[in-house]
Design a protein around this motif. Structure first.
Motif, PDB file in Angstrom:
ATOM      1  N   HIS A   1      44.394  41.822  39.895  1.00  0.00           N
ATOM      2  CA  HIS A   1      42.959  41.873  39.810  1.00  0.00           C
ATOM      3  C   HIS A   1      42.199  42.439  38.749  1.00  0.00           C
ATOM      4  O   HIS A   1      41.366  43.200  38.799  1.00  0.00           O
ATOM      5  N   ARG A   2      42.642  42.256  37.302  1.00  0.00           N
ATOM      6  CA  ARG A   2      42.186  42.640  36.295  1.00  0.00           C
ATOM      7  C   ARG A   2      41.832  44.179  36.094  1.00  0.00           C
ATOM      8  O   ARG A   2      40.840  44.761  35.678  1.00  0.00           O
TER       9      ARG A   2
ATOM     10  N   ARG B   1      41.562  32.323  37.011  1.00  0.00           N
ATOM     11  CA  ARG B   1      40.717  31.977  38.337  1.00  0.00           C
ATOM     12  C   ARG B   1      39.491  32.880  38.300  1.00  0.00           C
ATOM     13  O   ARG B   1      38.326  32.431  38.973  1.00  0.00           O
ATOM     14  N   TYR B   2      39.354  34.021  38.106  1.00  0.00           N
ATOM     15  CA  TYR B   2      38.319  34.941  38.135  1.00  0.00           C
ATOM     16  C   TYR B   2      37.512  35.288  36.865  1.00  0.00           C
ATOM     17  O   TYR B   2      36.646  35.974  36.642  1.00  0.00           O
ATOM     18  N   LYS B   3      37.618  34.405  36.022  1.00  0.00           N
ATOM     19  CA  LYS B   3      36.987  34.589  34.635  1.00  0.00           C
ATOM     20  C   LYS B   3      35.488  34.244  35.017  1.00  0.00           C
ATOM     21  O   LYS B   3      35.099  33.311  36.025  1.00  0.00           O
TER      22      LYS B   3
ATOM     23  N   LYS C   1      30.839  27.905  38.127  1.00  0.00           N
ATOM     24  CA  LYS C   1      30.897  29.344  38.078  1.00  0.00           C
ATOM     25  C   LYS C   1      29.545  29.734  37.992  1.00  0.00           C
ATOM     26  O   LYS C   1      29.442  30.941  38.832  1.00  0.00           O
TER      27      LYS C   1
ATOM     28  N   ASP D   1      28.492  32.512  40.686  1.00  0.00           N
ATOM     29  CA  ASP D   1      27.847  33.789  40.341  1.00  0.00           C
ATOM     30  C   ASP D   1      26.506  33.913  40.884  1.00  0.00           C
ATOM     31  O   ASP D   1      26.372  35.273  41.289  1.00  0.00           O
TER      32      ASP D   1
ATOM     33  N   MET E   1      35.484  43.144  40.243  1.00  0.00           N
ATOM     34  CA  MET E   1      36.515  42.437  41.124  1.00  0.00           C
ATOM     35  C   MET E   1      36.572  43.059  42.542  1.00  0.00           C
ATOM     36  O   MET E   1      36.694  42.400  43.514  1.00  0.00           O
TER      37      MET E   1
ATOM     38  N   LEU F   1      33.573  41.137  44.324  1.00  0.00           N
ATOM     39  CA  LEU F   1      33.852  39.881  44.286  1.00  0.00           C
ATOM     40  C   LEU F   1      34.827  39.476  45.331  1.00  0.00           C
ATOM     41  O   LEU F   1      34.547  38.433  46.075  1.00  0.00           O
ATOM     42  N   ILE F   2      35.797  40.402  45.507  1.00  0.00           N
ATOM     43  CA  ILE F   2      37.084  40.032  46.698  1.00  0.00           C
ATOM     44  C   ILE F   2      36.171  40.249  48.032  1.00  0.00           C
ATOM     45  O   ILE F   2      36.536  39.481  48.958  1.00  0.00           O
TER      46      ILE F   2
ATOM     47  N   LYS G   1      34.433  37.134  48.739  1.00  0.00           N
ATOM     48  CA  LYS G   1      35.329  35.902  48.998  1.00  0.00           C
ATOM     49  C   LYS G   1      35.814  35.978  50.138  1.00  0.00           C
ATOM     50  O   LYS G   1      35.941  35.314  51.091  1.00  0.00           O
TER      51      LYS G   1
ATOM     52  N   ASP H   1      45.078  36.860  40.029  1.00  0.00           N
ATOM     53  CA  ASP H   1      45.590  36.031  39.138  1.00  0.00           C
ATOM     54  C   ASP H   1      47.098  36.171  38.622  1.00  0.00           C
ATOM     55  O   ASP H   1      47.537  37.296  38.719  1.00  0.00           O
TER      56      ASP H   1
END
Length: 730
Positions: free
Chosen positions: A188-189, A286-288, A359, A363, A558, A561-562, A565, A575
């Motif tokens: 997750h970056r 996928r999370y770009k 996106k 966003d 992230m 964002l998680i 989601k 990713d």
């Protein structure tokens, strides 16, 4: 060094009141369709999804890497594979074993076109020093250990180097036993880090690869296309010392006794059947953010396509009519072509569906949701502003890194630079060396340098470098690293005439020399590497600053964002990052365009229809004869009336999944993943459930070729095979 941001946010504190603990987020996430490249320990949280697609294996079995079927899955360091006998026999894709085939080939013994089969263990050929087998045996969450000691006041570079040092320490602790190779990738970056331990088997041998008229039927023309008729399979074997532990290649070594292996099933599949896929997918995005997608679409990928096309054209011209050079560069060309077609497919996908617009909408919805959360204040706005800033810095630096790559497109220059950097790092204590140049990395550096003996022709390298330097001069001045232009060579003839690095023994001899010897050398490529080093280090330090800032800001993004989601019941998976993953799906057709539906199976009749007698559609005569005589036996599909060759599924895959085991609902091997449809290439960035399809080799075709075409009876007897109506053990 860039200054530290004026207003820093403490690590992962911004959204503590906003999100649930991360592990609970994973448990709560609900999969949509067949999207998701799941970590094995997540599978028990997806029981309902596995039941939905028709999987019979208990989900808990996937969480234990020491038990079937996960214990049979291995990585080849760029491809996936699996054990299919208790004597270290490994099945993977033909293109994953291609470098081993090419390494052992010559104009007189061209195993690429003729194929290779070892009828005995003694006849198996060394796959080469870069061929390694990794068996994952454990992983643990080490996020706390990695991030310990980080402070908000750290600059990006200081933060990045702190994390790297913590990772090196965790790896050193893990590698006390030299049989193992450890890594600490981020998920997750940068939100989580896991330490992964893998047994690294260093003696790998080529056992069997069919002719490329089978293993690469259709070539680059059919790459990423459907319908497909490619027998993309090959066999390797892992060898160890007599004590059962990994050892350097030796005639005294014995086959590795794999604790587990897959049953190979010829019972077949039908449309709608459930499948599981396990392997080591490389990289997804996928999370770009939308800005990152636009940069890839409008700038990065078009430049990459132009560069790849130009380089391939130079290689083709420089090797034309020279059989030795063509064999030596066969693997290089294959890799470049694959990269080119994938990048072109991404651009075509971006043109077909505006993922950046999608996106943008996501966003906007995310930011609206964020504003409505408790305690969402100015700190959230600061985070989003910093996010945009660090991503812009990343893209700007990437432009100069691309220019640097063009200006150094020579295998001999890359070798000289790697050797000089190793000499510099060797003067430091091992723990303080840069990752990639520690003592643990020396065997890999040596293997890369040795591999050039089979994949380098000095005149071809010179042609590639000369053309690359010309292309570099056409790049915008702003994208060229400061001061680099004046350091680049003007006369390549002199450069190549006054260097001995093309000789393998001379090249390897530099591994033991110190920094002063490099600086005093009169070898032209060594001198050039020394001259370029300050520029290279400057770029590297700027990358550390950018990455450190990305690693500071993006995990906070992230985390939020998680949570967003999760609130929508959408999948929460990391990713892909070349670690062991499981995906699932069903055998399924698809509709790429209005009025066109493509079925999920192809058969050997399609080989006859495509056969022209000319590459890449030149099938072997004995294969065509077997088809004409319909010698199908137990491999004939009752519905199709023929032997299936390839099939489609809705499973989530990407590069690195090549060679991944495709399992039926009972965990038996029924296929090998090797590609995806052209319309699916953008799945690395956006998963479209309607058109995303993976392409697999049907194991019945592999077994049929082994029995009826190449007569690989010794391997058929070694594997545990399950036929319709009967089970044949070795």
């Amino acid at each position: 060094m860039a200054p530290a941001p004026k207003k820093s946010l403490s690590e992962f504190s911004l959204f503590k009141s906003l999100v649930f603990p991360f592990a609970l987020l994973l448990a709560a996430g609900h999969a949509s369709a067949d999207e998701g490249q799941w970590q094995p320990h997540q599978l028990p949280q997806l029981k309902s999804e596995l039941k939905r697609v028709g999987i019979s294996i208990p989900a808990e079995k996937f969480a234990d890497l020491s038990k079937h079927p996960m214990s049979a899955m291995v990585s080849l360091g760029g491809c996936s594979a699996s054990f299919v006998s208790d004597s270290g026999l490994i099945v993977t894709n033909h293109h994953c074993a291609y470098s081993a085939v090419q390494r052992n080939s010559s104009p007189e013994h061209n195993y690429i076109s003729a194929g290779f089969l070892a009828k005995t263990r003694a006849a198996e050929l060394p796959a080469g020093p870069s061929s390694l087998v990794y068996v994952t045996d454990s992983l643990e969450n080490v996020t706390t250990q990695v991030l310990k000691g980080i402070t908000p006041a750290m600059s990006g570079r200081a933060r990045h180097e702190h994390v790297e040092n913590r990772i090196k320490s965790l790896i050193a602790e893990c590698e006390q036993d030299p049989a193992y190779r450890c890594s600490v990738p981020s998920f997750h970056r940068g939100l989580e880090y896991y330490r992964i331990r893998q047994m690294m088997i260093r003696d790998v041998r080529l056992v069997y690869a069919p002719s490329d008229k089978i293993g690469n039927f259709g070539g680059d023309v059919d790459n990423y296309e459907w319908p497909r008729h490619t027998g993309d399979f090959a066999f390797l074997r892992a060898y160890v010392g007599k004590d059962g532990r990994p050892a350097d290649p030796s005639a005294d070594n014995v086959p590795y006794k794999s604790k587990d292996f897959l049953v190979v099933s010829a019972q077949g599949l039908k449309n709608g059947d459930a499948i599981l896929l396990a392997g080591y997918p490389g990289r997804t995005s996928r999370y770009k953010l939308a800005s990152e997608i636009r940069y890839a679409r409008d700038t990065s990928f078009p430049a990459r396509v132009t560069e790849l096309q130009a380089d391939l054209a130079v290689i083709a011209a420089a090797t034309k009519g020279d059989a030795n050079a063509e064999v030596r560069y066969a693997s290089v060309v294959k890799g470049l072509h694959n990269n080119l077609k994938k990048t072109q497919g991404l651009l075509a996908g971006f043109a077909r569906k505006d993922i950046a617009i999608i996106k943008d909408g996501q966003d906007a919805a995310f930011r609206d949701w964020l504003k409505q959360q408790p305690k969402s204040d100015a700190s959230a706005a600061t985070l989003l502003s910093e996010l945009d800033s660090v991503i812009a810095s990343d893209m700007a630096l990437s432009e100069q890194e691309f220019a640097w790559a063009v200006a150094s497109n020579s295998d001999l220059l890359k070798s000289a630079r790697s050797l000089y950097r190793l000499a510099q790092e060797r003067s430091k204590p091992d723990a303080e060396r840069e990752a990639g140049y520690q003592q643990r990395d020396v065997p890999f550096i040596k293997a890369r340098l040795s591999r050039l003996e089979q994949s380098l022709v000095a005149s071809v390298d010179q042609a590639r470098y000369a053309a690359a330097l010309q292309r570099y001069q056409t790049l915008p001045a702003a994208s060229r690293p400061l001061g680099l232009d004046t350091l680049l060579p003007a006369k390549l003839d002199t450069l190549y005439q006054h260097s001995q690095l093309a000789d393998t023994a001379q090249r390897l001899a530099w591994l033991e020399k110190d920094q002063a010897t490099f600086q005093q050398s009169d070898d032209a490529f060594i001198r050039l590497a020394v001259q370029l080093q300050d520029t290279a280090i400057s770029l590297e330090n700027r990358r550390k600053e950018v990455d450190g800032n990305l690693e500071r800001v993006i995990p906070q993004y992230m985390q939020a964002l998680i949570a967003w989601k999760k609130s929508q019941g959408k999948p929460v998976y990391p990713d892909a990052n070349s670690t062991l993953r499981v995906s699932y799906g069903n055998v399924a057709p698809y509709t790429p365009r209005d009025g066109i539906t493509k079925g999920p199976f192809t058969t050997v009749q399609g080989i006859v229809e495509k056969h022209t007698g000319q590459a890449p559609f030149n099938a072997p005569a004995n294969l065509l004869t077997a088809i004409a005589q319909q010698r199908y036996g137990v491999f004939k599909d009752a519905v199709l009336g023929s032997v299936p060759v390839n099939f489609l599924s809705s499973a989530d895959t990407t590069g690195g999944n090549s060679g991944s085991a495709v399992l039926n609902k009972n965990g038996e091997l029924i296929g090998l993943n090797f590609d995806s449809t052209y319309e699916s290439i953008t799945k690395d960035w956006y998963f479209d459930t309607q058109i995303t399809r993976a392409i697999h080799l049907d194991i019945r075709y592999m077994l049929w070729v082994m029995q009826e075409v190449d007569h690989a009876d010794n391997l058929l007897q070694e594997m545990t095979l399950k036929y319709p109506g009967a089970k044949l053990k070795k």
